[in-house]
Design a protein around this motif. Structure first.
Motif, PDB file in Angstrom:
ATOM      1  N   ALA A 163      55.115  -7.023 -20.617  1.00  0.00           N
ATOM      2  CA  ALA A 163      56.282  -6.152 -20.458  1.00  0.00           C
ATOM      3  C   ALA A 163      57.484  -6.562 -21.308  1.00  0.00           C
ATOM      4  N   ALA A 164      57.259  -7.346 -22.349  1.00  0.00           N
ATOM      5  CA  ALA A 164      58.371  -7.745 -23.216  1.00  0.00           C
ATOM      6  C   ALA A 164      58.967  -6.531 -23.919  1.00  0.00           C
ATOM      7  N   ALA A 165      58.088  -5.652 -24.410  1.00  0.00           N
ATOM      8  CA  ALA A 165      58.571  -4.456 -25.103  1.00  0.00           C
ATOM      9  C   ALA A 165      59.306  -3.536 -24.130  1.00  0.00           C
ATOM     10  N   ASP A 166      58.810  -3.477 -22.890  1.00  0.00           N
ATOM     11  CA  ASP A 166      59.509  -2.682 -21.872  1.00  0.00           C
ATOM     12  C   ASP A 166      60.913  -3.203 -21.662  1.00  0.00           C
ATOM     13  N   LEU A 219      49.420 -12.430  -1.679  1.00  0.00           N
ATOM     14  CA  LEU A 219      50.283 -11.280  -1.899  1.00  0.00           C
ATOM     15  C   LEU A 219      51.458 -11.752  -2.749  1.00  0.00           C
ATOM     16  N   ILE A 220      51.855 -10.955  -3.752  1.00  0.00           N
ATOM     17  CA  ILE A 220      53.051 -11.337  -4.497  1.00  0.00           C
ATOM     18  C   ILE A 220      54.138 -10.284  -4.340  1.00  0.00           C
ATOM     19  N   GLY A 221      55.378 -10.737  -4.421  1.00  0.00           N
ATOM     20  CA  GLY A 221      56.507  -9.840  -4.254  1.00  0.00           C
ATOM     21  C   GLY A 221      57.481  -9.989  -5.405  1.00  0.00           C
ATOM     22  N   SER A 222      58.049  -8.867  -5.824  1.00  0.00           N
ATOM     23  CA  SER A 222      58.964  -8.907  -6.957  1.00  0.00           C
ATOM     24  C   SER A 222      60.399  -8.734  -6.488  1.00  0.00           C
ATOM     25  N   ALA A 223      61.058  -9.843  -6.248  1.00  0.00           N
ATOM     26  CA  ALA A 223      62.463  -9.765  -5.845  1.00  0.00           C
ATOM     27  C   ALA A 223      63.381  -9.901  -7.057  1.00  0.00           C
ATOM     28  N   ASP A 224      62.810  -9.880  -8.269  1.00  0.00           N
ATOM     29  CA  ASP A 224      63.675  -9.756  -9.445  1.00  0.00           C
ATOM     30  C   ASP A 224      63.872  -8.280  -9.700  1.00  0.00           C
ATOM     31  N   THR A 225      64.906  -7.754  -9.091  1.00  0.00           N
ATOM     32  CA  THR A 225      65.176  -6.328  -9.259  1.00  0.00           C
ATOM     33  C   THR A 225      66.286  -6.142 -10.281  1.00  0.00           C
ATOM     34  N   ILE A 254      59.922  -6.263 -13.165  1.00  0.00           N
ATOM     35  CA  ILE A 254      58.921  -5.768 -12.212  1.00  0.00           C
ATOM     36  C   ILE A 254      57.620  -5.439 -12.951  1.00  0.00           C
ATOM     37  N   GLU A 255      57.769  -4.796 -14.108  1.00  0.00           N
ATOM     38  CA  GLU A 255      56.588  -4.468 -14.914  1.00  0.00           C
ATOM     39  C   GLU A 255      55.848  -5.741 -15.318  1.00  0.00           C
ATOM     40  N   GLN A 256      56.615  -6.762 -15.663  1.00  0.00           N
ATOM     41  CA  GLN A 256      56.019  -8.038 -16.080  1.00  0.00           C
ATOM     42  C   GLN A 256      55.178  -8.637 -14.963  1.00  0.00           C
ATOM     43  N   LEU A 257      55.746  -8.690 -13.773  1.00  0.00           N
ATOM     44  CA  LEU A 257      55.012  -9.269 -12.639  1.00  0.00           C
ATOM     45  C   LEU A 257      53.829  -8.392 -12.266  1.00  0.00           C
ATOM     46  N   ASP A 258      54.019  -7.092 -12.423  1.00  0.00           N
ATOM     47  CA  ASP A 258      52.952  -6.135 -12.160  1.00  0.00           C
ATOM     48  C   ASP A 258      51.706  -6.486 -12.980  1.00  0.00           C
TER      49      ASP A 258
END
Ligand SMILES: Nc1nc2c(ncn2[C@@H]2O[C@H](COP(=O)(O)OP(=O)(O)OP(=O)(O)O)[C@@H](O)[C@H]2O)c(=O)[nH]1
Ligand SMILES: [Mg+2]
Lengths: 469, 301
Positions: free
Chosen positions: A142-145, B132-138, B144-148
């Motif tokens: 997601a770097a580009a994102d 389970l993972i959670g994305s609290a970097d909002t 979020i996309e990265q953790l996804d």
């Protein structure tokens, strides 16, 4: 580790001050402390060694030893050497007439390249250019994102290409810029370790494919001793032109800036000090040296204030102040300006002794809001004529602001101190740059005075205001 | 075995530079004089151990060496290795294997939090744990996309909200989802922040407090730190610890030439265990921390 470099030097030098003439042993004692402080500031061990040797030599010159004020001279020697090491002048980003100009960013993982790319784009756009961001980090998820999101936020087009081959993306990105009349291309590349030959080779090939006008290495201000290995390898493999120091809004002393200058000879071009797009500032070697030595970046504060302040309003304030009609309206305005400039902590960090105030927890950002609420709870009349505020009014104001009368009294006390302070400080502040018109000049001085007075009144009495001269 | 190679490559990079420095020492001969100890100190400082820690350790090694009349440089180096290893606090509990467990990852921007969550999720999943993972970097763009993507790679479910959502309420969601699915290991990523930002630290404090209060399973807060970090790392750790009462540390990017010496100072002063080390960008590039191995890597290779 917070204030070590500046704090310790201030400590040593105030010790020297009281002694008068210096012996060789005095100088060695002082330099030992300087050495320790530099090491704690993450200046590379070997760089420190050379630096101290140079300083020692210069300190031992008869001029310094026998002058009436040797401690001042020692300070000057250390500061001069430090400034010289940082590069003696501020380096400007000068774009060539070639369209498009290409700027490529490289660096370790997590150093802040993507954010820096967006900040650079923001800056160029603000200066009338039409930049294009090119996303060449195809590895980090997601770097580009991330670049895309940042680009969208600042209204700068992001070129992503096929998202697979960094060299092809870079190349077609430049092509895209030409076709779409973009005059500057900023290439964001993946973070890479200097020991990863494959990845270093990729960076070299991106360079070859796009022939950048500038290659900047982004360096985290917190980087430790290893900066020397990293910078050396990047310099030899991609031969960057300058450095962007990131995360300068932290409390890292940024000794790496010194090391990298010494080791590669490359200038520091910008400092990145915050997460917002506008948080990219030019790098001034002398200021950095002063910041390291704890002498405060006063010039930087003034410039920031000038950038932010509405000139007209500032001029009016100054006018009133000269007539000693400083009111709560001005107090509130000043407060808002402090907030706009990034809050007290940001401002303070740049001031002599400010670090200490920060470290000792004397600064409470919430305090600004409280004062604001209290002033807002005053009537218009009260704000303009502070003398009106008697006991019953204080009670009413307290109720309105949802605080105790005590808090109101504190604010009034501070206000009065500020007012007094300002009177004293008149004439202490450097005038603005020439050629900006009378009004502007007064405005600048007035603002500075107000802000300093404000900070004084916030209880930061440890600050050495004499350094503002 | 590719991952194993990588691990040892990572470690040996760390070793090589130290060995180089040490070789310089040895060529000077085994004479245990002033220079020898000065150089020892220099090597430790160059490894980011910090002036104070380096001086203390070398002084005590020197004392002991004299008292025990150690014969040569090699014996002193062994002693040094032991002394360094002893600086590290032992973990009483491993929050990634002693389940059930919920772990929050905190740290400076770009330290390696998200990547580490991905790696740990994969390891636990492969072991057969319910993760389970959670994305609290909002906050950060595309975090979020990265953790996804890491979730996908690990084959682990991720709980997320839109960018800008309140991170504390994301944690709430994650815990709830964890209870529904019977997750044994919950890993929550948070946004990077500088320890100097009062507001962001307060925000994180709230996230941690909410999580500790709401979670039915033990909560650990882990500081992720980049091995290239210099002396400011100690200040970082202090501040994060003060605000959040940390349980331990993970050091990343030990695959470079940085020695991660700051870990010694951090573990020593704050009495925090090092849970894992990161040695690369791939999903398998995570390694257990071994104090002796780390110390040896620093000194002998
Ligand atoms: N070489 C190496 N790179 C790593 C390691 N761990 C993480 N990285 C890289 O470091 C960069 C930052 O990692 P992230 O996991 O995004 O860091 P983060 O702490 O989540 O960053 P923010 O959320 O932006 O604060 C990425 O490019 C990662 O691939 C490691 O052990 N070795
Ligand atoms: Mg992250």
């Amino acid at each position: 580790m917070f204030d070590n470099l500046s704090g310790r030097l201030q400590g040593i030098f105030s010790g020297l001050k009281s002694k008068g003439r210096l012996s060789e042993a005095d100088i060695d004692a002082a330099l030992r402390e300087v050495r320790m402080a530099l090491l704690e500031a993450d200046v590379n061990y070997k760089v420190v060694k050379g630096f101290i040797a140079n300083c020692r030599e210069r300190c031992l010159e008869a001029k310094v030893m026998q002058s009436l004020n040797p401690s001042q001279n020692v300070i000057k020697v250390v500061l001069d050497e430090l400034t010289a090491l940082m590069g003696s002048t501020n380096t400007k980003l000068i774009l060539s007439s070639r369209i498009p100009n290409v700027i490529m960013l490289v660096g370790l993982q997590g150093s802040g390249k993507t954010t820096a790319a967006a900040k650079l784009a923001y800056r160029l756009k603000r200066d009338g250019h039409s930049p294009l961001l090119v996303a060449c980090d195809v590895y980090r998820p997601a770097a580009a994102d991330q670049l895309q999101t940042l680009g969208d936020e600042i209204g700068v087009k992001v070129y992503r290409g096929d998202g697979k081959d960094p060299i092809a993306i870079a190349k077609t990105g430049v092509r895209f810029a030409i076709d779409n009349l973009r005059d500057v291309v900023i290439i964001d590349t993946a973070g890479r370790l200097h020991v990863d030959d494959e990845m270093m080779d990729e960076a070299a090939r991106i360079k070859e494919a796009t022939d950048p006008d500038y290659i900047f290495m982004v360096l985290d201000a917190m980087t430790g001793q290893d900066v020397v290995n990293v910078a050396q390898t990047f310099a030899s493999k991609v031969d960057f032109d300058g450095v962007i120091m990131s995360k300068m809004d932290g409390d890292a002393r940024g000794g790496g800036a010194l090391s990298i200058r010494q080791i590669t000879g490359k200038p520091i071009m910008f400092i990145s000090a915050g997460e917002k797009p506008q948080d990219l500032e030019p790098f001034y070697p002398d200021r950095m040296a002063k910041r390291i030595l704890g002498m405060g970046d006063v010039v930087g504060i003034i410039e920031r204030a000038v950038e932010m302040a509405d000139q007209e309003q500032a001029a009016q304030q100054a006018e009133r102040m000269l007539k000693d009609e400083f009111t709560y309206v001005d107090f509130l305005d000043t407060l808002k300006q402090v907030k706009k400039m990034g809050g007290l902590s940001k401002l303070l960090k740049d001031l002599p002794g400010g670090d200490k105030a920060l470290a000792s927890g004397q600064v409470d950002e919430g305090e600004l809001d409280r004062i604001e609420a209290i002033i807002n709870s005053m009537t218009k009349q009260e704000r303009m004529k502070p003398g009106l505020i008697n006991g019953s009014r204080r009670e009413r104001i307290a109720k309105g602001a949802g605080v105790e009368v005590y808090d109101v009294n504190q604010v009034i006390k501070r206000f009065n101190e500020t007012r007094k302070m300002m009177k004293k400080m008149q004439g202490m502040v450097p005038q603005g740059k020439p050629g900006k018109g009378k009004k502007g000049k007064k405005g600048k001085g007035g603002n500075m005075r107000q802000m300093m007075g404000m900070m004084r009144s916030m209880g930061l009495d440890g600050m050495d205001l004499s350094k503002f001269r | 075995m590719a991952w194993f190679d990588k691990l040892s490559r990572g470690l040996s990079n760390t070793r090589n530079s130290f060995t180089e420095s040490m070789n310089v020492l040895f060529r000077r001969g085994p004479k245990l004089d002033e220079n020898f100890y000065d150089d020892l100190e220099e090597t430790l400082i160059l490894g980011d151990m910090g002036f104070q820690a380096a001086e203390d350790i070398v002084a005590s090694v020197r004392d002991t060496a004299r008292r025990k009349a150690l014969p040569d440089a090699q014996a002193v180096m062994d002693l040094l290795e032991d002394s360094i290893a002893q600086q590290f606090k032992q973990a009483e509990r491993d929050p990634f294997t002693d389940l059930p467990s919920l772990v929050l990852f905190v740290g400076i921007n770009g330290a390696g939090k998200t990547t580490t969550v991905g790696k740990l999720a994969k390891i636990a999943k492969d072991r057969g744990d319910a993760v389970l993972i959670g994305s609290a970097d909002t906050f950060r763009a595309a975090a979020i996309e990265q953790l996804d993507i890491w979730g996908e790679r690990a084959g682990v479910e991720i709980v997320k909200r839109e960018r800008g959502a309140d991170p504390a309420s994301v944690c709430y969601d994650v815990i709830q989802r964890g209870e529904e699915t019977g997750a044994q290991l919950i890993l929550i990523d948070t946004s990077g922040r500088l320890h100097t930002s009062k507001d962001l630290m307060r925000e994180l404090q709230k996230v941690v407090n909410v999580t500790r209060k709401r979670s039915g399973i033990p909560v650990s807060v882990v500081l992720v730190m980049d091995a290239t970090t210099g002396q400011n790392g100690l200040q970082q750790a202090r501040e994060f610890n003060k605000s959040l009462d940390l349980d331990g540390v993970i050091i990343t990017k030990l695959d470079g030439t940085a020695k991660g010496g700051i870990a010694v100072a951090v573990s020593r002063e704050l009495e925090l265990p090092i849970y894992r080390i990161g040695v690369g960008e791939s999903i398998d590039d995570l390694q257990a921390f071994d104090a002796h191995e780390f110390a040896r890597a620093l000194i002998t290779g």
